[in-house]
Motif scaffolding. Structure first.
Motif, PDB file in Angstrom:
ATOM      1  N   GLY A 162      17.868   2.149 113.011  1.00  0.00           N
ATOM      2  CA  GLY A 162      17.766   3.560 112.149  1.00  0.00           C
ATOM      3  C   GLY A 162      16.589   2.996 111.861  1.00  0.00           C
ATOM      4  N   SER A 163      16.485   3.016 110.158  1.00  0.00           N
ATOM      5  CA  SER A 163      15.378   3.059 109.567  1.00  0.00           C
ATOM      6  C   SER A 163      15.437   2.540 108.917  1.00  0.00           C
ATOM      7  N   VAL A 164      13.854   1.803 108.645  1.00  0.00           N
ATOM      8  CA  VAL A 164      14.012   0.678 107.530  1.00  0.00           C
ATOM      9  C   VAL A 164      12.595   0.369 107.125  1.00  0.00           C
ATOM     10  N   GLN A 165      12.532  -0.226 106.371  1.00  0.00           N
ATOM     11  CA  GLN A 165      11.332  -0.356 105.041  1.00  0.00           C
ATOM     12  C   GLN A 165      10.605  -1.657 105.997  1.00  0.00           C
ATOM     13  N   ALA A 166       9.482  -1.597 106.348  1.00  0.00           N
ATOM     14  CA  ALA A 166       8.053  -3.142 106.949  1.00  0.00           C
ATOM     15  C   ALA A 166       9.500  -4.044 105.005  1.00  0.00           C
ATOM     16  N   GLY A 167       8.989  -5.100 106.274  1.00  0.00           N
ATOM     17  CA  GLY A 167       9.966  -6.382 105.331  1.00  0.00           C
ATOM     18  C   GLY A 167      11.759  -6.154 105.631  1.00  0.00           C
TER      19      GLY A 167
END
Length: 122
Positions: A10-15
């Motif tokens: 999926g898509s996730v933000q950095a960290g």
């Protein structure tokens, strides 16, 4: 041949974190995660054998954890502290035989899943 089905991308933000799963239709001695970013070669990320011995790419050490549920023939890849450089298609692979932790190249594996996309945004 054992069928491998990945999920969890999926898509996730950095960290952020993601957990990938690879369900195998049967038992295999060695299971591994590889990844391939656009324009780059497929590279090994982590491998685990039936006894739970593991090996990680330097880029994965300290951030990723490979584990397995033997009864379910399922392997997981827990990915923490993700960065945009982790963006890639992630593939599960399997093979029979010994010395799984020495098998860290694409040519070491003859059975692959269809892949699951991981996208990390900054």
């Amino acid at each position: 041949q054992v069928r491998l089905v990945e999920s969890g991308g999926g898509s996730v933000q950095a960290g952020g974190s993601l957990r990938l799963s690879c369900a195998a239709s049967g038992y295999t001695d060695c299971m591994a995660w590889f990844r391939q970013a656009p324009g780059k070669e497929r590279e090994g990320v982590a491998v685990i054998d039936s006894r739970g011995r593991t090996r990680y790419a330097d880029s994965a050490k300290g951030r990723f954890t490979i584990s397995q549920h033997n009864a379910k023939n399922t392997v997981y890849l827990q990915m923490n502290s993700l960065t945009p450089e982790d963006t890639a298609m992630y593939y599960c692979a399997s093979r029979g035989g010994w010395y799984c932790t020495a098998a860290f190249e694409v040519y070491d594996y003859n059975n692959w899943g269809q892949g699951t996309q991981v996208t990390v945004s900054s």
